[in-house]
Design a protein around this motif. Structure first.
Motif, PDB file in Angstrom:
ATOM      1  N   VAL A 185     -12.010  20.982  27.427  1.00 43.06           N
ATOM      2  CA  VAL A 185     -10.812  21.304  28.194  1.00 43.06           C
ATOM      3  C   VAL A 185     -11.217  21.492  29.652  1.00 43.06           C
ATOM      4  CG1 VAL A 185      -9.599  22.369  26.255  1.00 43.06           C
ATOM      5  CG2 VAL A 185     -11.018  23.788  27.730  1.00 43.06           C
ATOM      6  N   PRO A 186     -10.322  21.166  30.576  1.00 39.39           N
ATOM      7  CA  PRO A 186     -10.633  21.361  31.995  1.00 39.39           C
ATOM      8  C   PRO A 186     -10.972  22.822  32.292  1.00 39.39           C
ATOM      9  CG  PRO A 186      -8.658  20.027  31.741  1.00 39.39           C
ATOM     10  CD  PRO A 186      -8.995  20.543  30.376  1.00 39.39           C
ATOM     11  N   GLY A 187     -11.977  23.025  33.133  1.00 38.70           N
ATOM     12  CA  GLY A 187     -12.358  24.372  33.521  1.00 38.70           C
ATOM     13  C   GLY A 187     -13.416  25.007  32.653  1.00 38.70           C
ATOM     14  N   GLU A 219     -18.645  22.042  25.536  1.00 43.58           N
ATOM     15  CA  GLU A 219     -17.737  21.646  24.469  1.00 43.58           C
ATOM     16  C   GLU A 219     -17.219  22.889  23.743  1.00 43.58           C
ATOM     17  OE1 GLU A 219     -18.922  17.250  22.810  1.00 43.58           O
ATOM     18  OE2 GLU A 219     -19.997  18.967  21.968  1.00 43.58           O
ATOM     19  N   ILE A 220     -15.972  22.818  23.319  1.00 43.63           N
ATOM     20  CA  ILE A 220     -15.382  23.853  22.472  1.00 43.63           C
ATOM     21  C   ILE A 220     -15.556  23.422  21.025  1.00 43.63           C
ATOM     22  CG2 ILE A 220     -13.285  25.125  21.905  1.00 43.63           C
ATOM     23  CD1 ILE A 220     -14.176  25.663  24.729  1.00 43.63           C
ATOM     24  N   ARG A 221     -16.009  24.357  20.207  1.00 47.97           N
ATOM     25  CA  ARG A 221     -16.158  24.098  18.769  1.00 47.97           C
ATOM     26  C   ARG A 221     -15.384  25.162  17.997  1.00 47.97           C
ATOM     27  NH1 ARG A 221     -20.064  20.934  16.551  1.00 47.97           N
ATOM     28  NH2 ARG A 221     -21.202  19.633  18.029  1.00 47.97           N
ATOM     29  N   LEU A 222     -14.443  24.738  17.179  1.00 54.81           N
ATOM     30  CA  LEU A 222     -13.613  25.665  16.425  1.00 54.81           C
ATOM     31  C   LEU A 222     -13.654  25.339  14.946  1.00 54.81           C
ATOM     32  CD1 LEU A 222     -10.417  25.756  18.692  1.00 54.81           C
ATOM     33  CD2 LEU A 222     -12.415  27.262  18.794  1.00 54.81           C
ATOM     34  N   PHE A 253      -7.169  30.339  16.500  1.00 53.81           N
ATOM     35  CA  PHE A 253      -8.029  30.551  17.665  1.00 53.81           C
ATOM     36  C   PHE A 253      -7.495  31.637  18.598  1.00 53.81           C
ATOM     37  CE2 PHE A 253      -4.814  27.520  18.964  1.00 53.81           C
ATOM     38  CZ  PHE A 253      -4.526  27.855  20.280  1.00 53.81           C
ATOM     39  N   HIS A 254      -8.432  32.172  19.389  1.00 56.82           N
ATOM     40  CA  HIS A 254      -8.115  33.018  20.527  1.00 56.82           C
ATOM     41  C   HIS A 254      -8.139  32.173  21.795  1.00 56.82           C
ATOM     42  CE1 HIS A 254      -8.507  36.835  18.377  1.00 56.82           C
ATOM     43  NE2 HIS A 254      -9.703  36.488  17.935  1.00 56.82           N
ATOM     44  N   ASP A 255      -7.409  32.646  22.825  1.00 53.61           N
ATOM     45  CA  ASP A 255      -7.573  32.077  24.162  1.00 53.61           C
ATOM     46  C   ASP A 255      -7.220  33.151  25.177  1.00 53.61           C
ATOM     47  OD1 ASP A 255      -4.816  31.327  25.618  1.00 53.61           O
ATOM     48  OD2 ASP A 255      -4.536  31.111  23.452  1.00 53.61           O
ATOM     49  N   GLU A 256      -7.328  32.825  26.454  1.00 56.50           N
ATOM     50  CA  GLU A 256      -7.213  33.838  27.508  1.00 56.50           C
ATOM     51  C   GLU A 256      -5.780  34.313  27.758  1.00 56.50           C
ATOM     52  OE1 GLU A 256      -9.825  35.301  29.118  1.00 56.50           O
ATOM     53  OE2 GLU A 256     -11.045  34.231  27.634  1.00 56.50           O
ATOM     54  N   GLY A 270     -15.831  33.849  17.169  1.00 55.87           N
ATOM     55  CA  GLY A 270     -16.250  32.753  18.037  1.00 55.87           C
ATOM     56  C   GLY A 270     -15.246  31.624  18.149  1.00 55.87           C
ATOM     57  N   ASN A 271     -14.158  31.678  17.367  1.00 54.19           N
ATOM     58  CA  ASN A 271     -13.128  30.632  17.482  1.00 54.19           C
ATOM     59  C   ASN A 271     -12.252  30.929  18.708  1.00 54.19           C
ATOM     60  OD1 ASN A 271     -13.739  28.934  15.286  1.00 54.19           O
ATOM     61  ND2 ASN A 271     -11.579  28.753  14.753  1.00 54.19           N
ATOM     62  N   SER A 272     -12.810  30.691  19.881  1.00 54.98           N
ATOM     63  CA  SER A 272     -12.143  31.046  21.127  1.00 54.98           C
ATOM     64  C   SER A 272     -12.216  29.896  22.122  1.00 54.98           C
ATOM     65  CB  SER A 272     -12.799  32.286  21.762  1.00 54.98           C
ATOM     66  OG  SER A 272     -12.671  33.409  20.912  1.00 54.98           O
ATOM     67  N   ILE A 273     -11.168  29.786  22.930  1.00 53.46           N
ATOM     68  CA  ILE A 273     -11.127  28.833  24.030  1.00 53.46           C
ATOM     69  C   ILE A 273     -11.139  29.654  25.311  1.00 53.46           C
ATOM     70  CG2 ILE A 273      -9.825  26.958  25.098  1.00 53.46           C
ATOM     71  CD1 ILE A 273      -8.573  26.430  22.336  1.00 53.46           C
ATOM     72  N   ASP A 274     -12.115  29.408  26.168  1.00 52.75           N
ATOM     73  CA  ASP A 274     -12.388  30.295  27.304  1.00 52.75           C
ATOM     74  C   ASP A 274     -11.500  30.037  28.521  1.00 52.75           C
ATOM     75  OD1 ASP A 274     -14.423  31.130  25.611  1.00 52.75           O
ATOM     76  OD2 ASP A 274     -15.903  29.825  26.549  1.00 52.75           O
ATOM     77  N   VAL A 275     -10.285  29.608  28.304  1.00 58.47           N
ATOM     78  CA  VAL A 275      -9.312  29.428  29.381  1.00 58.47           C
ATOM     79  C   VAL A 275      -7.940  29.841  28.847  1.00 58.47           C
ATOM     80  CG1 VAL A 275     -10.539  27.539  30.534  1.00 58.47           C
ATOM     81  CG2 VAL A 275      -8.855  27.019  28.753  1.00 58.47           C
ATOM     82  N   ARG A 276      -6.964  29.847  29.729  1.00 57.86           N
ATOM     83  CA  ARG A 276      -5.589  30.122  29.316  1.00 57.86           C
ATOM     84  C   ARG A 276      -4.977  28.849  28.736  1.00 57.86           C
ATOM     85  NH1 ARG A 276      -3.153  34.690  31.186  1.00 57.86           N
ATOM     86  NH2 ARG A 276      -1.099  33.680  31.147  1.00 57.86           N
TER      87      ARG A 276
END
Length: 275
Positions: free
Chosen positions: A184-186, A190-193, A207-210, A259-265
């Motif tokens: 994902v941009p930003g 790589e994101i792994r879920l 998943f979680h995200d911001e 750890g199932n997280s995406i580090d952006v909004r």
């Protein structure tokens, strides 16, 4: 060959149909918007809130004692409950067991559930204001940038991963069949879920995200169509939805694997219901 604008219009139209179906499903009789209680059964026959009769369990069987005057009847047959009746469930099973109330005697359905190897009931009341005042789940506007290509890396065998749930007294298990991998941009990596398998080979990713706890619930999920033969997938985050626990405190919905997280909004999909 269609233009990008035409393709986006078609995607938006499909998303709008998806949203209509989603809102209609949530507003169904005795659905997730009708939950009014979650109560554990005890060894001694006991009164419970919002429901007639005496309820108990010996650990393997659930019991209900009621008289015809209590107005309870079986959901399946409509026959009145008069005396002591019982039911047996396996862990994670549920049964829409008895009903009562209203002009037709069916306003409230009592769901018997086995969670964490213990019996509980949930009352589902069609007069719940969460249902009667519901119009639609608020969402972010459709954004084609959140339709992302990725790949699915299957495990040789499914792996059971312990997880928490929306109810702190109920532990859960996530049967991971592999990982969905994408960018994902930003985010420089790589994101792994972890993913669970659904019907017909589709995938379910929790998943979680911001945005969590701000504009969205503490976690959400997205369904991904069955991976192509080469493992490629398309993840449409515009179709991200809430778990029932976003609408009610009476859910036992699974949390994401650690750890199932995406580090952006991830500003796509459903928002907090009260927004």
């Amino acid at each position: 060959m269609s233009s990008p604008t035409t393709a986006t219009d078609a995607q938006r139209a499909r998303w709008e149909r998806f949203r209509s179906g989603r809102n209609a499903a949530l507003a169904a009789d005795y659905g997730w918007l009708t939950l009014t209680s979650f109560q554990w059964l005890q060894p001694e026959p006991s009164d419970l809130e919002l429901v007639p009769g005496l309820w108990s369990t010996d650990g393997t069987t659930a019991f209900l004692t009621a008289s015809a005057a209590d107005g309870l009847s079986f959901v399946e047959s409509g026959e009145p409950v008069d005396g002591t009746v019982s039911a047996v469930l396996q862990d994670e099973e549920s049964l829409m067991w008895v009903q009562f109330g209203g002009e037709d005697g069916r306003q409230v359905v009592v769901e018997l559930a086995m969670r964490a190897d213990k019996y509980a009931i949930r009352t589902r009341d069609n007069s719940s204001p969460v249902l009667t005042e519901f119009k639609a789940v608020p969402t972010y506007d459709y954004n084609p940038a959140w339709v992302i290509d990725g790949r699915f890396e299957a495990y040789p065998e499914p792996v059971d991963v312990p997880i928490g749930t929306a109810n702190p007294l109920v532990d859960g298990v996530h049967r991971s069949v592999g990982e969905v991998v994408f960018r994902v941009p930003g985010v420089p990596h790589e994101i792994r879920l972890h993913a669970e398998e659904e019907k017909l080979g589709a995938l379910n990713v929790t998943f979680h995200d911001e945005t969590n706890g701000d504009s969205t619930d503490e976690w959400r999920k997205v369904f991904i169509p069955r991976p192509r033969p080469d493992g490629s997938v398309v993840i449409d985050f515009n179709r991200t939805i809430n778990y029932p626990s976003a609408f009610s405190p009476y859910g036992t919905c699974p949390m994401p694997v650690r750890g199932n997280s995406i580090d952006v909004r991830v500003e796509a999909g459903e928002k907090l219901p009260q927004d």
